[in-house]
Design a protein around this motif. Structure first.
Motif, short mmCIF file in Angstrom:
data_model
loop_
_atom_site.label_atom_id
_atom_site.label_comp_id
_atom_site.label_asym_id
_atom_site.label_seq_id
_atom_site.Cartn_x
_atom_site.Cartn_y
_atom_site.Cartn_z
N ASN A 8 0.85 -1.19 0.00
CA ASN A 8 0.00 0.00 0.00
C ASN A 8 0.88 1.24 0.00
OD1 ASN A 8 -2.14 1.83 0.32
ND2 ASN A 8 -2.28 1.51 2.52
N ILE A 9 1.30 1.68 -1.18
CA ILE A 9 2.19 2.83 -1.28
C ILE A 9 2.03 3.50 -2.64
CG2 ILE A 9 4.16 1.47 -2.13
CD1 ILE A 9 5.95 3.26 -0.33
N ALA A 10 2.04 4.83 -2.65
CA ALA A 10 1.84 5.59 -3.89
C ALA A 10 3.08 6.45 -4.17
CB ALA A 10 0.61 6.48 -3.78
N ILE A 11 3.50 6.49 -5.44
CA ILE A 11 4.66 7.30 -5.82
C ILE A 11 4.35 8.11 -7.08
CG2 ILE A 11 6.36 5.77 -4.78
CD1 ILE A 11 6.90 4.63 -7.56
N LYS A 12 5.04 9.25 -7.21
CA LYS A 12 4.87 10.11 -8.37
C LYS A 12 5.71 9.57 -9.53
CE LYS A 12 4.86 14.55 -7.58
NZ LYS A 12 5.36 15.93 -7.27
N ARG A 13 5.10 9.38 -10.69
CA ARG A 13 5.82 8.81 -11.83
C ARG A 13 6.96 9.71 -12.27
NH1 ARG A 13 4.92 4.81 -15.68
NH2 ARG A 13 2.83 4.36 -14.87
N GLU A 14 6.76 11.01 -12.24
CA GLU A 14 7.81 11.95 -12.63
C GLU A 14 9.05 11.78 -11.76
OE1 GLU A 14 8.45 16.79 -13.26
OE2 GLU A 14 6.69 16.03 -12.19
N ALA A 15 8.83 11.52 -10.47
CA ALA A 15 9.96 11.32 -9.55
C ALA A 15 10.61 9.96 -9.77
CB ALA A 15 9.48 11.44 -8.11
N LEU A 16 9.86 9.02 -10.31
CA LEU A 16 10.36 7.66 -10.52
C LEU A 16 11.39 7.60 -11.63
CD1 LEU A 16 10.18 4.57 -9.98
CD2 LEU A 16 8.31 4.51 -11.63
N GLY A 17 11.10 8.24 -12.76
CA GLY A 17 12.02 8.20 -13.89
C GLY A 17 12.32 6.79 -14.34
N PRO A 18 13.60 6.45 -14.56
CA PRO A 18 13.95 5.11 -15.05
C PRO A 18 14.11 4.06 -13.96
CG PRO A 18 15.92 6.47 -14.93
CD PRO A 18 14.77 7.35 -14.50
N ILE A 19 13.89 4.42 -12.70
CA ILE A 19 14.07 3.46 -11.60
C ILE A 19 13.06 2.32 -11.74
CG2 ILE A 19 14.02 3.13 -9.10
CD1 ILE A 19 16.29 4.89 -10.01
N ARG A 20 13.55 1.08 -11.62
CA ARG A 20 12.70 -0.09 -11.66
C ARG A 20 13.17 -1.08 -10.59
NH1 ARG A 20 10.54 3.16 -14.23
NH2 ARG A 20 9.53 3.01 -16.28
N PHE A 21 12.32 -2.06 -10.28
CA PHE A 21 12.68 -3.08 -9.31
C PHE A 21 13.79 -3.97 -9.88
CE2 PHE A 21 8.47 -1.85 -7.91
CZ PHE A 21 8.58 -1.88 -6.51
N ASN A 22 14.73 -4.33 -9.03
CA ASN A 22 15.88 -5.13 -9.42
C ASN A 22 15.54 -6.61 -9.36
OD1 ASN A 22 18.39 -6.43 -9.66
ND2 ASN A 22 19.47 -4.78 -8.60
N GLU A 23 15.74 -7.32 -10.46
CA GLU A 23 15.36 -8.73 -10.53
C GLU A 23 16.35 -9.66 -9.84
OE1 GLU A 23 16.02 -10.70 -14.48
OE2 GLU A 23 16.31 -8.63 -15.14
#
Length: 368
Positions: free
Chosen positions: A158-173
């Motif tokens: 249960n967490i919300a984030i701003k896409r603009e702040a996210l940029g290219p960050i993704r979860f590490n596999e």
């Protein structure tokens, strides 16, 4: 002003009683909401009522061709949408219909924030295992919104984030497929990209999460979290510090000593043989004193579960460090708060102090 939000729900079980209430959440006025249910189980049969709710306009059902794990499944959800904000939810939570409205109000009132950590409430701890779980601190992140104004990271339940702040960050596999450490890694990098700004907590955005495995004893989760911690220490060494050897680390080196003694110094075999159960007993006694922080009279079962969870977690750290060659992870502890302290050395607490005293006593007894 919030204009659009993507709700991302990775799911292996796809249970109607949990998923339907999510996609039936009240849509805030003037906000485009899209739901992305990412199914990480290609063999599953989807409930007909759920299938009827999929319109590929507001509700999308994406089924992975093979099991990808938690990280890649969430990444697929991120890349499937384009909403201004992203809300991550678990697939087994109970939820109030106005959850999106609460997030909308918070986002509109705090446009400078990069994210909001919602509250995830667990059922009351009513068994020895669940009491030991709560006392261990492993579930503290779920209630962080009720005790902090902001924090480094939050549970993806249960967490919300701003896409603009996210940029290219993704979860590490690289992290365990079933989850463990990938969320910490994700938010540490997300936070670093945004000048180390914490996420604001939002206790009123509350969901309810059941006990894992229906509250029955299960130590796989602890081991998996330990695996994830090893990767965290390797990828984020700035958040680590030196620490005493854990019980599995001590046993590992004692076993090496046992093998060496058997070959070259047989006179020490008895001493090392006594030290091995002694180290395990020290863990149990230290767990008793640790549990006393939360429970006045912890039961034998609670002590057993607490010590066993700790040993499984630390074993997960050790075996991943050894198998991956993460030698710098030995005798290290990861700081989950994301604070880089100048003092990278041992920080004492009651648990460590008891272990140190008992270890000294054990050594003295063995020498005599």
């Amino acid at each position: 002003m919030l204009k659009s939000i993507d709700v991302i729900v990775p799911s292996f079980r796809v249970q109607k009683e949990y998923i339907l209430p999510i996609i039936q959440l009240i849509r805030p006025e003037g906000v485009t909401v899209r739901f992305y249910i990412i199914v990480d189980n290609p063999a599953i049969s989807i409930n007909e009522e759920l299938l009827q709710a999929v319109d590929n306009n507001e509700v999308y059902l994406i089924i992975n061709e093979k099991n990808l794990g938690a990280s890649l499944t969430r990444n697929k959800g991120i890349d499937s949408g384009s909403g201004d904000w992203i809300l991550f939810l678990d697939d087994d939570i109970k939820i109030e219909p106005n959850l999106l409205c609460i997030y909308q109000d918070a986002i509109n009132r705090n446009p400078e924030e990069i994210g909001f950590i919602g509250l995830v409430s667990l059922p009351p701890a009513d068994s020895a295992f669940t009491k030991a779980t709560m006392a261990s601190g492993s579930a503290d992140i779920f209630s962080i919104a009720s005790v902090k104004d902001s924090y480094t990271w939050g549970a993806t339940a249960n967490i919300a984030i701003k896409r603009e702040a996210l940029g290219p960050i993704r979860f590490n596999e690289a992290y365990p497929k079933g989850g463990g450490g990938e969320d910490v890694d994700f938010f540490l990098r997300f936070r670093a990209r945004n000048n180390f700004k914490n996420l604001k907590t939002l206790a009123e955005a509350q969901v309810w999460h059941p006990w894992w495995n229906n509250g029955e004893p299960n130590f796989k989760r602890s081991y998996r979290y330990g695996n994830g911690a090893a990767f965290l220490m390797h990828l984020h060494p700035q958040y680590t510090r030196y620490d005493f050897p854990t019980t599995p680390e001590s046993l590992f080196f004692l076993l090496i000593g046992l093998a060496v003694s058997g070959l070259f110094f047989p006179e020490y075999l008895d001493t090392i043989g006594i030290a091995i159960p002694g180290v395990i007993l020290i863990e149990a006694i230290a767990s008793y004193f640790y549990l006393r922080r939360s429970y006045r009279k912890p039961s034998i079962a609670m002590i057993y579960y607490s010590a066993t969870m700790k040993i499984y977690y630390d074993s997960g750290v050790l075996f991943k460090n050894l198998s991956q060659g993460f030698w710098t992870g030995l005798f290290r502890h990861f700081n989950y708060s994301g604070i880089r302290k100048k003092n990278h050395f041992i920080q004492f607490n009651r648990y460590k102090l008891v272990k140190l005293i008992l270890f000294v006593v054990l050594v003295i007894c063995l020498i005599w």
